[in-house]
Design a protein around this motif. Structure first.
Motif, PDB file in Angstrom:
ATOM      1  N   PHE C 101       0.818  -1.204   0.000  1.00 29.25           N
ATOM      2  CA  PHE C 101       0.000   0.000   0.000  1.00 29.25           C
ATOM      3  C   PHE C 101       0.853   1.256   0.000  1.00 29.25           C
ATOM      4  O   PHE C 101       2.031   1.225   0.348  1.00 29.25           O
ATOM      5  CB  PHE C 101      -0.918  -0.001   1.213  1.00 29.25           C
ATOM      6  N   ASP C 105       2.464   2.629   6.928  1.00 32.73           N
ATOM      7  CA  ASP C 105       1.769   2.415   8.190  1.00 32.73           C
ATOM      8  C   ASP C 105       0.527   1.549   8.008  1.00 32.73           C
ATOM      9  O   ASP C 105       0.036   0.950   8.955  1.00 32.73           O
ATOM     10  CB  ASP C 105       1.353   3.755   8.799  1.00 32.73           C
ATOM     11  N   ALA C 183       6.132   8.338  -2.449  1.00 34.17           N
ATOM     12  CA  ALA C 183       5.546   9.527  -1.816  1.00 34.17           C
ATOM     13  C   ALA C 183       6.103   9.720  -0.407  1.00 34.17           C
ATOM     14  O   ALA C 183       6.183   8.779   0.377  1.00 34.17           O
ATOM     15  CB  ALA C 183       4.034   9.399  -1.764  1.00 34.17           C
ATOM     16  N   GLY C 184       6.517  10.940  -0.084  1.00 30.89           N
ATOM     17  CA  GLY C 184       6.941  11.263   1.272  1.00 30.89           C
ATOM     18  C   GLY C 184       8.363  10.874   1.628  1.00 30.89           C
ATOM     19  O   GLY C 184       8.781  11.064   2.755  1.00 30.89           O
ATOM     20  N   LEU C 185       9.104  10.300   0.679  1.00 28.80           N
ATOM     21  CA  LEU C 185      10.489   9.936   0.982  1.00 28.80           C
ATOM     22  C   LEU C 185      11.409  11.124   0.706  1.00 28.80           C
ATOM     23  O   LEU C 185      11.173  11.910  -0.202  1.00 28.80           O
ATOM     24  CB  LEU C 185      10.927   8.767   0.102  1.00 28.80           C
ATOM     25  N   ASP C 186      12.482  11.231   1.477  1.00 34.07           N
ATOM     26  CA  ASP C 186      13.447  12.264   1.150  1.00 34.07           C
ATOM     27  C   ASP C 186      14.294  11.780  -0.029  1.00 34.07           C
ATOM     28  O   ASP C 186      14.253  10.606  -0.403  1.00 34.07           O
ATOM     29  CB  ASP C 186      14.268  12.673   2.378  1.00 34.07           C
ATOM     30  N   PRO C 187      15.025  12.695  -0.673  1.00 33.33           N
ATOM     31  CA  PRO C 187      15.693  12.310  -1.917  1.00 33.33           C
ATOM     32  C   PRO C 187      16.579  11.070  -1.775  1.00 33.33           C
ATOM     33  O   PRO C 187      16.594  10.224  -2.658  1.00 33.33           O
ATOM     34  CB  PRO C 187      16.504  13.552  -2.267  1.00 33.33           C
ATOM     35  N   ARG C 188      17.270  10.949  -0.649  1.00 32.91           N
ATOM     36  CA  ARG C 188      18.157   9.790  -0.503  1.00 32.91           C
ATOM     37  C   ARG C 188      17.353   8.491  -0.417  1.00 32.91           C
ATOM     38  O   ARG C 188      17.681   7.498  -1.076  1.00 32.91           O
ATOM     39  CB  ARG C 188      19.014   9.955   0.751  1.00 32.91           C
ATOM     40  N   ARG C 190      14.416   8.003  -1.516  1.00 37.14           N
ATOM     41  CA  ARG C 190      13.801   7.766  -2.821  1.00 37.14           C
ATOM     42  C   ARG C 190      14.810   7.118  -3.762  1.00 37.14           C
ATOM     43  O   ARG C 190      14.488   6.161  -4.475  1.00 37.14           O
ATOM     44  CB  ARG C 190      13.332   9.111  -3.386  1.00 37.14           C
ATOM     45  N   ARG C 191      16.029   7.610  -3.735  1.00 37.25           N
ATOM     46  CA  ARG C 191      17.065   7.051  -4.611  1.00 37.25           C
ATOM     47  C   ARG C 191      17.274   5.580  -4.292  1.00 37.25           C
ATOM     48  O   ARG C 191      17.361   4.741  -5.180  1.00 37.25           O
ATOM     49  CB  ARG C 191      18.348   7.867  -4.407  1.00 37.25           C
ATOM     50  N   HIS C 209       2.992   9.191  -8.652  1.00 35.82           N
ATOM     51  CA  HIS C 209       2.878  10.559  -9.155  1.00 35.82           C
ATOM     52  C   HIS C 209       4.251  11.105  -9.510  1.00 35.82           C
ATOM     53  O   HIS C 209       4.375  12.236  -9.958  1.00 35.82           O
ATOM     54  CB  HIS C 209       2.271  11.469  -8.085  1.00 35.82           C
TER      55      HIS C 209
END
Ligand SMILES: Nc1ncnc2c1ncn2[C@@H]1O[C@H](COP(=O)(O)OP(=O)(O)OP(=O)(O)O)[C@@H](O)[C@H]1O
Ligand SMILES: Nc1ncnc2c1ncn2[C@@H]1O[C@H](COP(=O)(O)OP(=O)(O)OP(=O)(O)O)[C@@H](O)[C@H]1O
Ligand SMILES: [Mg+2]
Ligand SMILES: [Mg+2]
Lengths: 314, 264, 253, 253
Positions: C101, C105, C183-188, C190-191, C209
């Motif tokens: 999902f 959480d 969504a909501g991850l910081d760039p690191r 996300r990488r 998105h």
């Protein structure tokens, strides 16, 4: 199903006016005490906390788990709320939950709401917190075990009192409704116990600060312990007796017939009020007597301990 | 996810939607009390009470059968009243003996049972009507005006707001569990009841902590906007002549119901 | 409503299918309140495909994903891992489809990371050693082995997200379905998610998105809007069609 | 720990200050559990400044923001709108600083949109007409006027976000502080948020992981990591310093 009505919420029409009002009065007293206790000891933060905890209880009641044959167990949450938030806040939280269930979902009546709040909010807080409070200094295993017993007992107690109210209102015959109600809730209570214990263990693991001994102790003292133990003992002694041997209950009623003398008065409020099925009026008054005495005892212990505390504070 | 199903309010512009919520609350409660004190077997009065419900349904533009279709929520509870049929008072209609018990339906018992069901059925419809024509926030304000302590109404207001947030959360937790409740061919799945109850207990614990921590956030948000301990509101409810007269009219009608119930 | 419908033929530039692991045919679905969320959805996933599902809020992406392991049931054809989706196959299909999902959480309901990852295998009735082995492997795949005994409650969002992926990897799924994983991850964070998705050798359908991530990871892209699939083709082609993107509330990264 | 500390002097390319609306001097803060979340923070905001606050998860961005209207109180100097932040000034400072949390569900606690937006002005003790006027203006600024009587819980995430911004605009703040406003929005909603932020003629400090938005909207950028400000300068300059970005878990958009 999104919202499954719980079997303990009495709808309007099933309790007569006297019983409804009697329990409304007791509920109003207890909720009034709870309000004065919570607003004197806690800051403004407490209000959003209780509101969200109420929403939590409501939402947690939607958590179900498959039992067998397509049925599922549900969670009621009164004991958990009282243990974690303290008995007074627990009462307010459960009161709000039951009020919204009755108002918004017609799960439980408006006139019967006093009784519903008393059965599922106040008694569960007395038993849940009272029993847990006796063992707060014990080790984790003991505390969780007692919390489980308290959760189970509070469910059974709510069922017991519900049957008595139905019977006193002339809606059901005691020898039928009591074994049925207790029988079902002895099982439902097991689910309640497991969920309460596991949830508590979880909270203790993730946020031990919420269940610290000093914190729980600050919520209330000896009065709750006494009330919790007394109510639990009565339930433990009373329910198997009542459900397995209704005749035995009648025998006790006859032996203790004297109790009926003092308690006849309330029933004269409405002239044409009768307790149907009961040629044996003594029985009904006995039970009313036990319930009333129990409630009074609890109230007295609580008020007494509060007064004592105020005095020592001064 | 939308748990909009929870919102029982039905949008509308009828005079009943506009009626002061205090009047609606008081009349509903009086009506329910009226049902409770109507004697057993007062069929004419019960019938008239139902007519009142139907009229209100119609006036509030909900459709005449609106409450009827939703009125069976209390039905399961009727099981508890079934034993009233076998009341020892009154004339036995037949004589059944089950396992030593003598269980005979009596005429008194049947009347009693029917009356209990009718009372409950009518009262439920009144409560449904109340929430169908009153926005829940208005209902809360009405209780405030009726001197329900502010702390309770505030808790209930928060409960209502976060009900939607937290039930959505529960639905998602349940979904997550369903999504991973898999099986392999030829292997028994789902372990045992205790394990499943334990998983549910963990979900309750999760939900508790998230709710608890969220309440901190909300308190911060309130502080950030100047909250100093009490709630203020702009929603002034002022009773108009229309509100008073409709309230009085309903009161008279309920008196009439009682009269009919006791004379007939 | 003029909708540019990219024909499926365009996809032929993708190497031919080795075997369809997912077939959706003319799927329709309306929510109980009457809101029609899916209209005539047709979609095929081949073994090893990595497909992005994009579209504006409310397009129906999550709704479609919830159909793929039978949490929601609409009208239409659904074949997953060679089985038609029906009551009887449902538990087996849930073992074949790993659904993650958007919000981690929502996925994690047990106190410790280990218990959470073990839930799926335990529920499937595997013996204890197998469960342990699977948990170890899954945690290893997301580089989270040393987190086994941590409380999931105290992890950062990025860490939770990895654990959520591990909970389904432990079920050894044939298809991985992720709802808005970045969504909501910081760039690191996300990488490192992007690297993880690129490395995992598994069929996947991922809604997002984050079109920049889509371009990096997914060779194929499906655009949804108002319950319909409005385009399905090579990401490199569709990303150049600015008119199409704008029409559906998207934006070239 | 080798940290590249960009000197404050770099900022001189920003046009000179018209009046400082916010001054943070040597601010330190530790959470009750001992976790040190802020170390020697120095930050000045001038009237009309639009500043982005970036940095990895756990850097201390939210913690810093909670200090700026006195929800958290650390050691150090804080001047807001010309007043030192202390017990006495707190109510005025809360009226001057509009703080929007990341999750709109934490922000919207009243049943209807109107009541939520009116909450702040009411608690400032304004007369009724003023409250109404402010609510109207604020809702107009976020293009949500027709939502006044809606129930907050029926709104989509993007709509909730706009209402959350309106709740603080209604307090007519001198400084707007937004915590991760674009997380979870679809590209179209994100675009309209960007336009809103660009149009609002107000001093603002906005934390974000969305560096593409930062580049579009904010001329000045502050990078935090592990409780410290590690860089403060023109966005156009800092975005070119890839070594700096990488060191602090960021990525050039
Ligand atoms: N339980 C529900 N009942 C009624 N309508 C719903 C429900 N859940 C979703 N919807 C509606 O169905 C449509 C599709 O929703 P869905 O969640 O699939 O969108 P999505 O593409 O995943 O959007 P997002 O990008 O916001 O996640 C939306 O219009 C939404 O409002
Ligand atoms: N209530 C708290 N108690 C203890 N530590 C906390 C608390 N709240 C935050 N922290 C810790 O303080 C540090 C800073 O947290 P903060 O929320 O300010 O980070 P952030 O920069 O806003 O991160 P994000 O990008 O994830 O929002 C983190 O290490 C966090 O774990
Ligand atoms: Mg979605
Ligand atoms: Mg933050």
């Amino acid at each position: 199903m999104l919202y499954a009505p719980a079997p303990l919420h009495i709808p309007d029409g099933f309790l007569n006016l006297v019983i409804s009002l009697l329990f409304w009065v007791m509920t109003v007293i207890m909720v009034g005490l709870a309000i004065s206790k919570t607003s004197q000891s806690l800051g403004g933060k407490q209000v959003p906390l209780m509101g969200i905890m109420a929403a939590f209880i409501f939402a947690a009641q939607m958590l179900n788990f498959p039992v067998a044959g397509g049925t599922s167990g549900h969670f009621l949450g009164g004991a958990l709320a009282a243990i974690v938030l303290g008995p007074w806040a627990g009462i307010l939280v459960m009161t709000s939950v039951i009020a919204v269930q009755g108002l918004l979902f017609q799960d439980g009546g408006l006139l019967a709401m006093g009784a519903n709040i008393f059965n599922m909010g106040i008694l569960t807080a007395v038993i849940g917190f009272g029993l847990y409070r006796t063992v707060i200094k014990a080790n984790k295993g003991v505390r969780l075990a007692v919390a489980g017993i308290a959760a189970w007992l509070s469910t059974v107690t709510a069922a017991l009192l519900t049957s008595l109210q139905l019977w006193l209102s002339g809606t059901s015959r005691l020898e039928i409704v009591l074994p049925a109600m207790i029988g079902v809730h002895v099982l439902i209570g097991l689910g309640e116990a497991v969920i309460t214990v596991v949830a508590l263990a979880f909270i203790e693991q993730a946020r031990p600060d919420l269940l610290k001994t000093e914190k729980v102790a600050a919520y209330g003292g000896r009065g709750w312990i006494v009330a919790g133990i007394v109510v639990s003992l009565i339930v433990v002694l009373f329910s198997p007796l009542a459900s397995s041997d209704p005749d035995g209950l009648e025998r006790i009623a006859e032996d203790m017939g004297f109790l009926s003398l003092g308690l006849d008065a309330p029933y004269q409020v409405i002239p044409d009020y009768t307790v149907p099925f009961l040629g044996e009026t003594a029985l009904s008054t006995i039970v009313a007597g036990i319930v009333g005495a129990l409630v009074l005892l609890g109230l007295m212990v609580l008020v007494g301990s509060m007064l004592r505390k105020r005095q020592t504070a001064k | 996810m939308h748990v909009d199903l929870f919102d029982r309010y039905s949008q509308g512009e009828s005079p009943l939607h506009r009626l002061d919520p205090r009047v609606k609350v008081v009349v509903t409660i009086l009506y329910i009390i009226s049902n409770a004190v109507l004697p057993d077997g007062a069929w004419a009065a019960f019938g008239l009470s139902w007519v009142l419900v139907l009229v209100v349904n119609w006036v509030s533009e909900l459709g005449i059968d609106y409450t009827f279709r939703r009125s069976f929520v209390a039905l399961p509870f009727a099981l508890a009243a079934v034993s009233a049929i076998f009341s020892p008072q009154g004339q036995p209609l037949t004589d059944w003996s089950v396992a030593g018990f003598s269980l005979a339906p009596t005429d008194f018992g049947l009347i009693r049972f029917g009356s209990i069901l009718l009372r409950s059925w009518l009262s439920v419809q009144a409560a449904i009507l109340l929430v169908a024509v009153t926005q829940f926030p208005d209902l809360i304000h009405a209780f405030e005006h009726l001197h329900v302590p502010a702390i309770l109404t505030t808790i209930i207001a928060f409960l209502y707001r976060y009900l939607f947030v937290l039930t959505d959360e529960v639905m998602r937790l349940l979904r997550a569990r369903t999504a991973r409740s898999a099986a392999l061919p030829g292997v028994k799945s789902g372990r045992n009841v205790v394990w499943r109850a334990k998983v549910t207990g963990n979900m309750a614990g999760q939900l508790f902590l998230r709710s608890y921590e969220r309440s901190d956030q909300i308190y911060n948000a309130m502080l950030a906007r100047g909250y100093q301990g009490q709630m203020r509101t702009l929603r002034a409810h002022i009773m108009t002549a229309f509100d008073w007269s409709l309230g009085a009219l309903s009161f008279l009608f309920i008196l009439l119901l009682q009269l009919v119930g006791r004379i007939a | 409503m003029p909708v540019t419908h990219q024909k499926r033929q365009q996809v032929l530039t993708i190497p031919p299918c080795e075997g369809e692991v997912l077939t959706v045919g003319k799927l329709n679905f309306a929510y109980p309140d009457g809101h029609v969320a899916l209209r005539d959805i047709n979609l095929n996933l081949c073994n090893g495909d990595k497909v992005a599902l994009v579209g504006p809020n409310g397009a129906g992406k999550s709704t479609l994903m919830l159909h793929l392991n039978g949490i929601l049931v609409g009208r239409g054809e659904l074949m997953v891992a060679g089985m038609p989706l029906d009551e009887k196959n449902l538990p087996y299909i849930r073992a074949a489809v790993g659904l993650v999902f958007q919000n981690p959480d929502d996925q994690l309901f047990s106190p410790t990371v280990f218990e959470d990852v073990a839930f799926g295998p335990l529920h499937m009735g595997l013996p204890e050693e197998d469960v342990r082995a699977r948990v170890e492997t899954a945690l290893g795949q997301v580089y989270m082995s040393e987190y086994r005994d941590r409380l999931s409650h105290h992890l950062s969002v990025g860490e939770k997200k990895r654990i959520a992926i591990a909970t389904v990897l432990a079920m050894d799924p044939q298809i991985l379905i992720l709802d808005e994983p970045s969504a909501g991850l910081d760039p690191r964070a996300r990488r490192s998610l992007i690297n993880l998705l690129r490395e995992l050798p598994i069929t996947m359908l991922v809604s997002s998105h984050d079109l920049a991530m889509v371009r990096e990871v997914f060779p194929r892209m499906v655009i949804m809007d108002r319950g319909q699939i409005v385009a399905d083709g090579l990401t490199s082609d569709l990303m150049e069609d600015e008119a199409l993107l704008t029409l559906h509330g998207l934006e070239k990264p």
